[in-house]
Design a protein around this motif. Sequence first.
Motif, PDB file in Angstrom:
ATOM      1  N   THR A   1     -12.136  -0.518  -0.755  1.00  0.00           N
ATOM      2  CA  THR A   1     -11.627   0.826  -0.472  1.00  0.00           C
ATOM      3  C   THR A   1     -11.484   1.055   1.021  1.00  0.00           C
ATOM      4  O   THR A   1     -10.529   1.688   1.483  1.00  0.00           O
ATOM      5  CB  THR A   1     -12.565   1.881  -1.079  1.00  0.00           C
TER       6      THR A   1
ATOM      7  N   VAL B   1      -8.313  -0.443   2.269  1.00  0.00           N
ATOM      8  CA  VAL B   1      -7.164   0.387   1.884  1.00  0.00           C
ATOM      9  C   VAL B   1      -7.051   1.596   2.805  1.00  0.00           C
ATOM     10  O   VAL B   1      -5.955   1.980   3.238  1.00  0.00           O
ATOM     11  CB  VAL B   1      -7.283   0.830   0.411  1.00  0.00           C
ATOM     12  N   GLU B   2      -8.179   2.213   3.126  1.00  0.00           N
ATOM     13  CA  GLU B   2      -8.155   3.371   4.023  1.00  0.00           C
ATOM     14  C   GLU B   2      -7.536   2.996   5.363  1.00  0.00           C
ATOM     15  O   GLU B   2      -6.748   3.759   5.941  1.00  0.00           O
ATOM     16  CB  GLU B   2      -9.573   3.896   4.229  1.00  0.00           C
TER      17      GLU B   2
ATOM     18  N   VAL C   1      -3.742   2.626   4.903  1.00  0.00           N
ATOM     19  CA  VAL C   1      -3.084   3.919   4.738  1.00  0.00           C
ATOM     20  C   VAL C   1      -2.920   4.611   6.091  1.00  0.00           C
ATOM     21  O   VAL C   1      -1.870   5.179   6.404  1.00  0.00           O
ATOM     22  CB  VAL C   1      -3.861   4.827   3.757  1.00  0.00           C
TER      23      VAL C   1
ATOM     24  N   VAL D   1       0.838  -1.199   0.000  1.00  0.00           N
ATOM     25  CA  VAL D   1       0.000   0.000   0.000  1.00  0.00           C
ATOM     26  C   VAL D   1       0.873   1.250   0.000  1.00  0.00           C
ATOM     27  O   VAL D   1       0.612   2.208  -0.743  1.00  0.00           O
ATOM     28  CB  VAL D   1      -0.950  -0.017   1.215  1.00  0.00           C
TER      29      VAL D   1
ATOM     30  N   ARG E   1      -0.100  11.896   3.020  1.00  0.00           N
ATOM     31  CA  ARG E   1       0.233  10.875   2.036  1.00  0.00           C
ATOM     32  C   ARG E   1       1.461  11.288   1.217  1.00  0.00           C
ATOM     33  O   ARG E   1       2.249  10.440   0.789  1.00  0.00           O
ATOM     34  CB  ARG E   1      -0.946  10.641   1.081  1.00  0.00           C
TER      35      ARG E   1
ATOM     36  N   ASN F   1      -6.987   5.856  -3.126  1.00  0.00           N
ATOM     37  CA  ASN F   1      -7.400   4.636  -2.442  1.00  0.00           C
ATOM     38  C   ASN F   1      -8.171   3.712  -3.378  1.00  0.00           C
ATOM     39  O   ASN F   1      -8.041   2.487  -3.316  1.00  0.00           O
ATOM     40  CB  ASN F   1      -8.250   4.979  -1.222  1.00  0.00           C
TER      41      ASN F   1
ATOM     42  N   VAL G   1       0.835   4.346  -2.638  1.00  0.00           N
ATOM     43  CA  VAL G   1       0.568   5.711  -2.176  1.00  0.00           C
ATOM     44  C   VAL G   1       1.696   6.634  -2.638  1.00  0.00           C
ATOM     45  O   VAL G   1       1.451   7.753  -3.116  1.00  0.00           O
ATOM     46  CB  VAL G   1       0.436   5.754  -0.642  1.00  0.00           C
TER      47      VAL G   1
END
Length: 974
Positions: free
Chosen positions: A948, A951-952, A955, A927, A967, A937, A931
Motif C-alpha cells: 500500500t 501505491v501511495e 499516486v 496505477v 484522484r 490504494n 485510480v
Amino acid sequence: MSIVPSPPLVGRAAELRTLIDAVTRPPAVVLVEGEAGIGKTRLVRAALDRLPSGDRAVLLGYCHQIREPFPYGPVFEALRDIRGRLPAAHRLNPVTGALRGHLPELAGALPPPPQPLDDPRAERHRVFRAIRALLAAVGPAVLVVEDLHWADDGTLDLLRFLAGQPPRGLAVVATCRRDGTAGPPLGRAYRHQPDTANVVVRLAPLDVPGVASLAGALLERSDLAPGFVARLHERTAGIPFVVEELVRSLPAGLPGAGDPDSLDRAVDRAGVPLLLREAMAERMAGLSPAAASAVRAAAVLRLPADEEMITAVAGNSAGLSTLGPGSAGLSTLGPGSAGLGTLGPGSAGLAEALRAGVLHEHPGGRYGFRHALAQQAVYDAVPGPERRSAHVRAMAALAATDAPPLVQLAFHARRAGDTGAWVRHGTAAAKQAAALGDTALAVEVIEGMLDDPDLPATGRGPLVLMLSRLAATGLSHQRVVRLLRQVLRGDFLSRDVRGEVRLNLGVVLSNQAGDAAAGRPEILAALAELSDRPTLAARGWASIAMPEWGTESLAEHAEWMARAEALVATADNPELSAAVLANRASFEMTTGSPGAFDVAARLPAADPRSAVRREVARAYCNLHDSATTVGLYAAAERFAREGRRLALETGAQYPAFLLDASVIRREWLTGRWDGLRDRAASLGESATETPLIAVDLWLVLGLLALARGEWEEAVRQLHRAGLDAPDARNVPVVTAAAGGLVDLHLARGTADEAVAEAGRAVARLRRKGVWVWGASLVPSAVAAFARAGRTGMAADLVDEYAAGIADRVAPAAHAALDAARGVLAAAELRHADAAACFARAREAYAALPQPYAAARVAEGEARAGLALGDVAAAAGFREAAQWYGRLGATHDAARCRRALRDIGVDVPLPRGGRRGAGALSQREREVARLVALGRTNREIADVLFLSTRTVETHVATVLRKLGVRSRTQIAPPS
C-alpha cells in the motif's frame, strides 16, 4: 388574427454554435433532438444560413409519417439536385453506376450500371457503397435528414453505414423526436470512427425570458408585461411552435398587454394540445372557404402533395366561393407574370393558404403543413362524415396516378371505412415492400393491420403468415413476438399455417431475442403441427439440432439432426438441403468430429442459386465459430474469408454480423489484443436489439477486464455473456465465461465461490456431453477444486475430460488437458510430473497459437521447477511477464513480477519509447488507470501485487506529473 413576421431564432445561441462548429469540421454526425415543435428544423436552417462561404453542398432529405416502399428515399431525395457538382462520369467511382435506377435525374452523369445482382440484399451493400462514393465526389457536403423518427429501417441502416465510414468531407445532420423513445434513433453504431465528430444537440423548451423574446419579436412589441409572459409560458410549456401559433391567433390590436388575463380572453383553453388546436382554428376562421378547404384536404392527405392532388381531395368546395377578405389579387399573378394566365378557384384557395402561412411549400412542388401538430389539429377539427368523404376522394385521386402509392391507399381506405380496400391495398403494399427488399416497411404495414381490432378474421391468417416469414429473416423482434403470440392464442388459423407461424416465432425468439429457453418449446410445438409439411418440419428439426443451445444432451441433438436429414431426403428442395447440410457441418465441427472437414467440403458453395449460397454463407460463418471454439484457427480464418465473401454476394447480413462477433473472440484467443477492447465495445453497441450476436463480445470484454484486474467490470461482462441465464444462452460461450469467473474468484481469494461456480459449470458441460467445449473451463475448475482440498474431485474431472475429448479433433481441448493435468500434479506435490505437463501445454498453446494461455502454463512450469530446486526455472516467470506485458494483461504481469521479487530477482518494468520529464512510467500508467476506475490504494495494491505504501507513492507522483490535485481528476491513460 394577427399578421406577424416570421419568427426569429430565440434562446439557441449555444446550440447554434455547437451545430455550426460540428458541420464545418467534417467528418461529423450531428443529431438534433427534441420534442415536436421545439424548433429542430429552424435551428438547422439557421446553421446552414450561417455557414462560412465556400463550395459546400447542402443536401436535404425528409422522412415522412406515411411512406411508400422506396428504400433509402430520404437520402435519394437529397441527392437529386447534385448534378451540377458531379465530376465527369469517367472520374466517378464505377460503383456509383448502381444508382442510375434510383436517381434517373442523374443517369446521364453517372457511370454505366454494373451487372445486376440476383438478390435484393446483395444489391443493398453495393448501393450503400455507391451512395458513399457519390457523397465523397460532391464533398464537402452537409447531408440533412429531417424527422429521423419516421425513417424506415433501411434508411437508418444506410445512415449508420455512412456515419460509420464517412467520406472525409461529409457532415450528416439529422433531426429527430425523442418523446420517451429508448435509445438514440441511429443506435450507437455511428460512434465507430474515432476521427468523426459525434454531437448530440438536445433542444429544451424555452424559459420565460426566451418566451418573452419570441413573443415580443412576433408581436413587434417591447412592452409585454411579465405577468402576460409568465402566463404565455405556462400555457405553451415554452414550446416555440405552440408559442408562435398562439401568438398568431391573438387579435391584431392586442389590448392590455399588461393584463395577465388578456391571454385567457384570447384563448380560453387548458393544456397545450387544446391550445394548439384552437390556435389553428383561429387561423382557419380567417381563410376563405376555398382556402380552408385546401387546408383541410392537405390535412387529410397528411403528406405534402402537389396542387392537383390537393384540389382533387378538396372537392367542389375548393372552387365554390370567392376569396375572403384580404385576399384580393390572389387570383391573378403579380407584376411580371403577363401571359401566364390566372389562377383557378382551387389554385387560388391554395395560394391564399400559403400566403397566410397555414400551409407551406415543400421541395418538389408539394404543399403541406410546417409541422405535424398543425396537420393533426386541422384534421381533428374536420367533421367525421366530411373526413370520410375526403378520404374516399383521396383514394380515387391516388389510384389514378401512374404508380399508385399502396401504403397511402391502405391508409385512406381504413380512414374511409372501406375494409375490403384496406385489406387489399395493405396486403399489396406489404408484398411490394418485401419484393423491393424493404422488409422493415412490410413488417410495419402488417403490424399496423394486425393491431387493428376491425381487421376481419379472414384477413388475419395470410397477414400473420407473411409477418412470421419476414420476421424470421433478422428484424427487431419485440412487437412481432407479441403479435404472433396474440394470434396463436386465437383459433382462426389452420393447423399447418399455425405450425409455420409457431416455427417462425420460435426461430425469432431463439435468434433475434437470444432466448433459446423460450424459443425451443415453440419450435417443438410447431413440429407437432407440421406433420403434413415435412419440408418445414426438417427446417425445424435442424434448427433445434444445433447443440450450442438448450439443456438437452448431445445424443438428443444427434437424434434431431438425423430426423431433419431423413425428412430432407424426401424433398426436392435444394435450399432446404443446403440448410440442413449447413447445420450438419457445424454440428460435426463444433463437436470435434474427425469427419467435420469432409462434411464441410460437400457444401455447394458454387451453386448458381443465391438462396442456396446464402445457406452456405451461413454455414461458413458458423464453421468459423465452431473451429474457433475447438482451436482450429487457420481453418477458422479460411471459413471466415469464404463466409464473408458469400455473405456479401448473397446479402446474408445476419450471419455476417455473427461472424464479426466471433472473429473478436478468435482475436482474443490468438493474442491480437491491440485495440481489441474498443473493437468489441463498438460492435457490441450496434447489437442492442439482437443480444444473441453480442455474447462473444461480452465474453471478450470480461476476459480483458479480468486480465487487467478490473474485477467489477469483469463480473458484469461475464454475466452478460450468458452467466445471467446460462440455460438459455450459447453453451460454449457460457462455459468460457464460467471459466473466467472461476479464475476471478481464485485471483481474489474467494475459493468457496470458485468451487461453486466450477461445480455448476462442469455439471452443465457434463449434461451436454460436448467436452471439447471445456478448454477454457476445465483447468480453472481443477485449480478451484484443488485449492479447496478436493483433489479427488479434481482428479475425477481430469479423467472424465480426457475420456470426453479422446479421438476428437480439438487442439485447444488437448492443450487444456495437459494444463489441467499439470494443475492436478502440482496440487498433489508431484512437481516433476507438473513441470512436464505444463511444458507440453505451453508448447501446444504456442503452436495454436494461444499466447495468453501459454503464458499461464509457463507460470505453472516455473513454479514446479522452483519446487524441484531448479533456480533457472525462474526465467519462466520473466518470460511469462513479458508475454503478459505485450498483451496488456497488467494484473498477470504484476503477479509474475511479484513471484520474481519473492525469490530475490529484480525485474525492471518494460520501458516504452523516449519520454519527456513529465511522462508517466509504465507502473505509473497502471496505477493511474486503476485510480481512474475508482480503486482504493488497498485494491490497487492487490491487483498489482504491491504494498500500500508503494501505491501511495505512485499516486502522489501521478498527481504531480499530471498537474492535478485530486484522484477524481485522473483520467485513464490512453
